[in-house]
Design a protein around this motif. Structure first.
Motif, PDB file in Angstrom:
ATOM      1  N   VAL A   1      -4.645   5.308  81.768  1.00 13.50           N
ATOM      2  CA  VAL A   1      -5.390   6.154  82.703  1.00 13.50           C
ATOM      3  C   VAL A   1      -4.995   7.619  82.520  1.00 13.50           C
ATOM      4  CG1 VAL A   1      -5.684   6.722  85.156  1.00 13.50           C
ATOM      5  CG2 VAL A   1      -5.748   4.347  84.405  1.00 13.50           C
ATOM      6  N   LYS A   2      -6.018   8.454  82.394  1.00 12.24           N
ATOM      7  CA  LYS A   2      -5.777   9.900  82.275  1.00 12.24           C
ATOM      8  C   LYS A   2      -6.537  10.635  83.370  1.00 12.24           C
ATOM      9  CE  LYS A   2      -5.141   9.738  77.279  1.00 12.24           C
ATOM     10  NZ  LYS A   2      -5.681  10.069  75.984  1.00 12.24           N
ATOM     11  N   LYS A   3      -5.915  11.674  83.866  1.00  7.90           N
ATOM     12  CA  LYS A   3      -6.595  12.495  84.877  1.00  7.90           C
ATOM     13  C   LYS A   3      -6.265  13.967  84.636  1.00  7.90           C
ATOM     14  CE  LYS A   3      -9.115  13.271  88.461  1.00  7.90           C
ATOM     15  NZ  LYS A   3     -10.538  12.935  88.485  1.00  7.90           N
TER      16      LYS A   3
ATOM     17  N   VAL B   1      -5.912  21.221  83.704  1.00  7.22           N
ATOM     18  CA  VAL B   1      -4.501  20.886  83.948  1.00  7.22           C
ATOM     19  C   VAL B   1      -4.360  19.372  83.927  1.00  7.22           C
ATOM     20  CG1 VAL B   1      -2.597  21.095  85.575  1.00  7.22           C
ATOM     21  CG2 VAL B   1      -4.295  22.931  85.392  1.00  7.22           C
ATOM     22  N   PRO B   2      -3.675  18.834  82.911  1.00 13.23           N
ATOM     23  CA  PRO B   2      -3.484  17.371  82.885  1.00 13.23           C
ATOM     24  C   PRO B   2      -2.460  16.949  83.929  1.00 13.23           C
ATOM     25  CG  PRO B   2      -2.424  18.390  80.996  1.00 13.23           C
ATOM     26  CD  PRO B   2      -3.073  19.500  81.743  1.00 13.23           C
ATOM     27  N   VAL B   3      -2.814  15.947  84.727  1.00 13.69           N
ATOM     28  CA  VAL B   3      -1.907  15.472  85.768  1.00 13.69           C
ATOM     29  C   VAL B   3      -1.335  14.111  85.369  1.00 13.69           C
ATOM     30  CG1 VAL B   3      -1.709  14.890  88.210  1.00 13.69           C
ATOM     31  CG2 VAL B   3      -3.241  16.700  87.497  1.00 13.69           C
ATOM     32  N   ILE B   4      -2.219  13.273  84.876  1.00  9.99           N
ATOM     33  CA  ILE B   4      -1.782  11.947  84.435  1.00  9.99           C
ATOM     34  C   ILE B   4      -2.283  11.766  83.002  1.00  9.99           C
ATOM     35  CG2 ILE B   4      -2.045   9.455  84.790  1.00  9.99           C
ATOM     36  CD1 ILE B   4      -2.429  10.091  87.782  1.00  9.99           C
TER      37      ILE B   4
ATOM     38  N   LEU C   1      -1.475   6.588  81.409  1.00 15.03           N
ATOM     39  CA  LEU C   1      -0.585   5.794  82.254  1.00 15.03           C
ATOM     40  C   LEU C   1      -1.028   4.329  82.305  1.00 15.03           C
ATOM     41  CD1 LEU C   1       0.707   6.912  85.696  1.00 15.03           C
ATOM     42  CD2 LEU C   1      -0.629   4.828  85.549  1.00 15.03           C
ATOM     43  N   ASP C   2      -0.042   3.410  82.211  1.00 15.41           N
ATOM     44  CA  ASP C   2      -0.332   1.978  82.387  1.00 15.41           C
ATOM     45  C   ASP C   2       0.424   1.485  83.619  1.00 15.41           C
ATOM     46  OD1 ASP C   2      -1.888   1.709  80.035  1.00 15.41           O
ATOM     47  OD2 ASP C   2      -0.038   1.726  78.861  1.00 15.41           O
ATOM     48  N   PHE C   3      -0.214   0.633  84.405  1.00 17.52           N
ATOM     49  CA  PHE C   3       0.434   0.171  85.632  1.00 17.52           C
ATOM     50  C   PHE C   3      -0.200  -1.132  86.068  1.00 17.52           C
ATOM     51  CE2 PHE C   3       0.651   0.216  90.351  1.00 17.52           C
ATOM     52  CZ  PHE C   3       2.021   0.280  90.514  1.00 17.52           C
ATOM     53  N   ASN C   4       0.654  -2.072  86.459  1.00 18.19           N
ATOM     54  CA  ASN C   4       0.166  -3.352  86.988  1.00 18.19           C
ATOM     55  C   ASN C   4       0.734  -3.577  88.379  1.00 18.19           C
ATOM     56  OD1 ASN C   4      -1.374  -4.210  84.780  1.00 18.19           O
ATOM     57  ND2 ASN C   4       0.481  -4.862  83.701  1.00 18.19           N
TER      58      ASN C   4
ATOM     59  N   ASP D   1       5.895  14.040  83.990  1.00 16.44           N
ATOM     60  CA  ASP D   1       5.004  14.522  82.922  1.00 16.44           C
ATOM     61  C   ASP D   1       3.773  13.637  82.757  1.00 16.44           C
ATOM     62  OD1 ASP D   1       6.814  16.548  82.445  1.00 16.44           O
ATOM     63  OD2 ASP D   1       7.957  15.299  81.037  1.00 16.44           O
ATOM     64  N   GLY D   2       3.296  13.103  83.828  1.00 15.03           N
ATOM     65  CA  GLY D   2       2.040  12.351  83.800  1.00 15.03           C
ATOM     66  C   GLY D   2       2.173  10.930  83.305  1.00 15.03           C
ATOM     67  N   SER D   3       3.389  10.527  82.970  1.00 11.05           N
ATOM     68  CA  SER D   3       3.554   9.137  82.548  1.00 11.05           C
ATOM     69  C   SER D   3       4.493   8.421  83.535  1.00 11.05           C
ATOM     70  CB  SER D   3       4.092   9.064  81.128  1.00 11.05           C
ATOM     71  OG  SER D   3       5.355   9.665  81.079  1.00 11.05           O
ATOM     72  N   ILE D   4       4.680   7.148  83.325  1.00  9.52           N
ATOM     73  CA  ILE D   4       5.392   6.353  84.325  1.00  9.52           C
ATOM     74  C   ILE D   4       6.492   5.510  83.667  1.00  9.52           C
ATOM     75  CG2 ILE D   4       3.958   4.265  84.288  1.00  9.52           C
ATOM     76  CD1 ILE D   4       3.741   4.598  87.364  1.00  9.52           C
TER      77      ILE D   4
END
Lengths: 787, 248
Positions: free
Chosen positions: B10-12, B21-24, B27-30, B218-221
């Motif tokens: 996921v990118k935002k 401005v990149p925020v995310i 990203l992968d999340f379950n 930095d937009g990742s998790i």
């Protein structure tokens, strides 16, 4: 001040939609107000100028040379101190049947006058002409017609107008169009046209040449009525013709424009009222929305007066843009309307000054808006800084919750819409009043249109007989005796009932009309109830020595039922007993009704020669008319009730047009008001809408929350104003129309039209709010919640 | 176990004027049924943005988010609203109660959006008010109650439609210590009843109550799961240690 201007301008940029809505409302208001003022200011001057230019006599007498002693009257007038000059008697002839132009008959009465020298009085201005440009009068078979008649009927130079006369049609070639000031309007009938000197004597039998025109120039135009009355009195009240005064001509000439000016004036005031409501609502909403900001301003050191001035300026700026634009548009509209007004007077430049209307309209709108903004913004000055910054909203009023709309009974959007209204009851009240004005105007428009459209079906209440046919027996060459015609009708199965009548002129002591002391009366040989005629009080005369008076004759003369009424008729003084009072919309509510027995006591040979006939069920009145004409030819003159409807078509169209214009203007203002209110609501309830959006309310239902608010306002306005207007309208009309004799105005309530206002207005309000409510779908929920 | 919610790459990006401005970023999340996950990260790391994306209040610029088999990015505004109504409950830092409605009405307004009968919604609202301890405040307006009481009302509102997931954006951010603890206890209670929870917080003490911590930078998790054998007293030390390794 710089800080205030800076803040106000910043706020304007934030609320473009709201500012645009307010600007539109104020623009319309300025436009309508300017146009109304300009018309009212400039209505009379063009006719006055034309009369000055052409030395038009302020009193124009049209006399019967057979019964009136014209030379004696001329001599008497010359001695009157108010009279400046008296013109020579000019022979005239009035047409009594349809004219023919381009093989098409048209029902316009012409007064043909010989264009004799008139001692410089009553000159006419040539607008267009054929032939010799120096000719002082038309040729023998030529006619000069009024510029207005030529324009309205599409008559060109060189066209032929055929005048009916006993010896066969009289074709007259139009050789010039002229300005004849008093006859420059369709509202004065007959219309004067000029023929060659001696032409009438040449073309018509001597018996028809009994009428003359006498122009009387006065030192003061306003004295015309008095001079006419003095003349009547001096000659025993026996003038047989009619009089036209400058005042009457002026009233007739500007009538349409005067009605339009009054309608525009009313619309302008209503628009201004709605603008005030918009300003008051918008200021209230802005203060509500800016509560925390106001607290911040105060914390920064703004005084209450400075805060007040921010809002004053913020709402005066749209007015400063709208008013000049409105005035400019008003100037363009007024110039066009006045050009139309003066066109018939042969003038191309109306010569009017826009300064006064501009000052009146501009200052009026600006002052009103500024006052409304200032008054509404006072609460901004009263906001306390600490709670405003801390809570961002006014503290809840104790007990207000208990009065709220209960959740659970209404659909959710309806509940939220209604609750949103309860949040700002003052603005909701303004919205209800604004919509109520629209309800009132629509109810008036629908029912007044129905009243005039169905005038033909409701004639007795207007003082007219409800017959299907009116037959006048008594042609100029061939005739049928009344009693013979009556006997035939009694045997005719097509006739359900009939009554005979005739018209007479009489003078009632203490009663004067617009055209003099003499009043038109109607004499019935039978029961007027036969054709639906009724009385307000008492009954109709049933024999000799009885009279019924029209309401304004009774009021002006101060006569009550049972009292004798001094009546001068056919050279005799009578004192019939007043037995009934009736209403009529004719002749300004003046007149009388007698029984034929009274007339026969005065004139034993008098006969009622007009037959008001009601046909039997299933009989076609038009076919019956054709049959009567086939049978009796020129001996009868037959008119159909449906002809009245056709004659009134122009009036009905004009009234409908004016009412529609007024309604359209009001609906446009309502549209702006709803648009503005929805935007305000969207802003005020942004957080609530964001919460609902987060909770899963669909975009459509979110829009419905805003739309329902308007629906509730509209519904409340309808519930409050619709019955109120339906009750008040007849009472108001009775008051207004009493002056023309309709003390019980024959208002026709159109149930279907009135009921349709309810869904119509609800649908209009729905559409008006649905569009701006789309803003709710555009807002990001995160921004709404962070608001 | 099948995931209740899946976010893949996921990118935002937000626009600030003309600047992107990149925020995310990728990203992968379950999220699995019954989980209690905390999202942490420094200010501006995209925590709230992630929550709004997971809740269908916003749409990703790229990637995919699936809830119950439906792809959020493929849904229009109306479908996302219906999805939120049925599957998501939100709790905000600022409570976001409708100021002119009573606490009970604030809960009912969300409940009445669904197709459940109004009587059933009203009964459930009363139950939830009792659960969060504000049943005696049903007719009060938000301004007439404390911040803790308002937030408890917001929790009841989030639960009224029996959502699959409750998303809480710093729910204790505006509360004092005592009220924060009460709120976290309440979250423990509802989690104990099987409710799936995702909570954004800055407080490690609050995060320790969850099963898993997702740390955003930095937009990742990056994720941290508490070992089962660690007692509650040792969880905060473990988490702080893990966080400090990531520059928190």
């Amino acid at each position: 001040m710089k800080a205030i201007v800076f803040t106000a301008l910043g706020d304007l940029r934030r609320r473009v939609g709201q500012t645009a809505a307010l600007t539109c409302a104020l623009l319309l208001s300025s436009l309508a107000l300017f146009t109304a003022a300009a018309l009212l200011q400039s209505l009379d001057a063009p006719l006055d100028d034309a009369c000055d230019r052409l030395n038009t006599s302020a009193l124009q007498l049209f006399l019967d040379g057979h019964s009136d002693d014209v030379p004696a009257m001329q001599a008497w007038l010359q001695q009157h101190e108010a009279v400046a000059a008296v013109g020579p008697p000019i022979p005239i002839y009035q047409t009594s049947s349809d004219l023919v132009h381009n093989e098409e008959a048209f029902s316009r009465a012409l007064m043909l006058a010989e264009n004799l020298p008139r001692k410089g009085l009553d000159a006419v201005q040539i607008v267009t002409r054929l032939g010799d440009p120096t000719a002082a009068a038309p040729g023998l078979d030529e006619v000069w017609i009024s510029h207005q008649l030529a324009t309205s009927r599409g008559i060109q130079l060189g066209d032929t107008i055929t005048v009916p006369r006993e010896g066969g049609p009289w074709p007259l070639r139009v050789s010039a169009t002229v300005v004849d000031p008093y006859f420059s309007t369709d509202n004065i009938s007959p219309t004067r046209a000029w023929v060659a000197p001696g032409a009438l004597a040449h073309a018509l039998p001597l018996a028809d040449l009994n009428e003359v025109f006498l122009g009387v120039s006065l030192h003061q135009r306003a004295d015309a009525g008095q001079v006419r009355d003095d003349l009547e009195q001096a000659f025993g009240g026996g003038l047989s013709g009619f009089a036209l005064t400058h005042e009457i001509a002026k009233m007739a000439h500007g009538m349409f424009f005067r009605i339009m000016a009054v309608a525009l004036g009313v619309a302008a005031l209503l628009t201004l009222l709605v603008s005030i409501l918009i300003v008051a609502g918008a200021v209230g909403s802005a203060v509500f929305a800016d509560y925390r900001l106001i607290g911040t301003f105060k914390a920064m050191g703004y005084t209450p007066a400075m805060v007040n001035r921010i809002y004053l300026l913020r709402f005066t700026i749209p007015a400063l843009i709208a008013v000049p634009l409105g005035l400019l548009l008003g100037w363009l509209v007024s110039a066009q309307l006045l050009a139309l007004l003066v066109g018939s007077l042969g003038v191309t430049d109306p010569q009017w000054s826009p300064l006064l209307p501009a000052l009146a309209a501009g200052a009026g709108v600006l002052t009103t808006v500024a006052a409304a903004a200032w008054w509404s913004a006072r609460k901004a000055g009263r906001v306390e800084a600490m709670p405003a910054i801390r809570f961002g909203a006014p503290p809840p009023r104790a007990g207000s919750h208990r009065r709220s709309v209960p959740l659970g009974r209404l659909p959710l959007p309806a509940f939220l819409g209604a609750r949103g209204l309860a949040l700002n009851p003052v603005r909701a009240g303004f919205a209800v009043i604004g919509m109520g004005v629209a309800v009132a105007v629509l109810v008036c428009a629908v029912n007044l249109t129905a009243t005039f459209e169905r005038l033909g079906e409701n004639r007795p209440m207007w003082g007219m007989a409800a017959s299907d046919l009116t037959v006048f027996v008594g042609g100029a060459r061939f005739s049928v005796r009344s009693e013979h015609f009556a006997a035939r009708l009694r045997q005719d199965a097509r006739v359900a009932d009939f009554v005979t009548s005739g018209t007479v002129q009489g003078e009632i002591e203490g009663v004067k009309g617009i055209a003099g002391a003499r009043t038109g009366g109607r004499v019935f040989d039978g029961a007027p109830e036969t054709v639906g005629l009724t009385v307000l009080e008492g009954r109709h005369p049933e024999g000799a020595g009885e009279i019924a008076l029209a309401i304004n004759s009774a009021l002006k003369g101060g006569y009550a039922l049972g009292e004798p009424v001094p009546l001068f008729i056919e050279g005799q003084h009578l004192k019939p007993k007043l037995v009934g009072i009736y209403q009529t919309g004719q002749n300004l509510g003046l007149g009388f009704r007698l029984h034929a027995a009274t007339m026969n006591a005065v004139l034993p040979m008098w006969q009622a020669r007009t037959f008001e006939i009601k046909t039997a069920a299933g009989v076609d009145p038009a076919a019956f008319k054709d049959d009567l004409i086939r049978t009796y030819g020129e001996a009868v003159d037959v008119g159909l009730a449906s002809d009245l409807t056709e004659q009134l078509a122009g009036l009905v169209t004009g009234i409908r047009g004016t009412l529609m214009l007024l309604s359209a203007l009001l609906l446009a203002i309502c549209l702006i008001s709803i648009y503005n209110d929805t935007l305000l609501c969207l802003r005020e309830q942004q957080q609530t809408l964001g919460i609902l959006k987060a909770a899963g309310m669909t975009p459509g239902r979110l829009r419905l929350v805003l739309v329902w608010r308007t629906q509730v306002v509209t519904l409340v306005s309808l519930v409050l104003f619709l019955p109120m207007v339906l009750v008040a309208l007849p009472l108001l009309l009775n008051q207004i129309a009493a002056g023309i004799g309709l003390v019980s105005f024959p208002l026709v309530i159109d149930p279907l039209g009135t009921v349709l206002i309810v869904p119509g207005l609800l649908a209009f309000a729905f559409a008006a709010a649905w569009w701006p409510a789309r803003g709710v779908t555009r807002l990001h929920p995160r921004h709404m919640l962070a608001y | 176990m099948e995931a209740l919610l899946t976010a893949v790459n996921v990118k935002k990006t937000y626009l600030e004027g003309t600047r992107r401005v990149p925020v995310i970023g990728g990203l992968d999340f379950n999220l699995y049924p019954g989980e209690y996950v905390v999202v942490m990260g420094s200010s501006g790391s995209g925590k709230s943005s992630l929550l709004y994306l997971l809740g269908g209040m916003d749409t990703p610029c790229a990637g995919s988010i699936q809830i119950g088999g439906g792809k959020l990015e493929a849904m229009d505004e109306t479908k996302r609203a219906l999805m939120r109504r049925e599957r998501i409950g939100f709790v905000f830092q600022d409570f976001n109660l409708v100021p002119h409605l009573s606490l009970l009405e604030n809960i009912l307004v969300a409940g009445y959006l669904g197709t459940t009968s109004r009587r059933a919604v009203r009964e459930r609202a009363r139950e939830l008010m009792a659960l969060v301890g504000i049943e005696h405040l049903a007719d009060r307006r938000p301004a007439q109650t404390s911040g803790g009481e308002q937030q408890r009302c917001a929790v009841a509102r989030a639960l009224i439609n029996d959502p699959d997931i409750v998303l809480a954006d710093e729910p204790t951010g505006n509360l004092n210590g005592a009220n924060s603890r009460t709120m976290l206890d309440l979250f423990d209670t509802i989690h104990g009843r099987g409710q799936t929870l995702v909570m954004v917080t800055h407080e490690p003490a609050a995060a320790c109550r969850a099963q898993r911590v997702a740390y955003m930078a930095d937009g990742s998790i990056e994720e941290f799961a508490f070992p089962d054998h660690v007692a509650s007293e040792g969880r905060e030390a473990l988490l702080l240690n893990w966080l400090s390794e990531r520059g928190w």
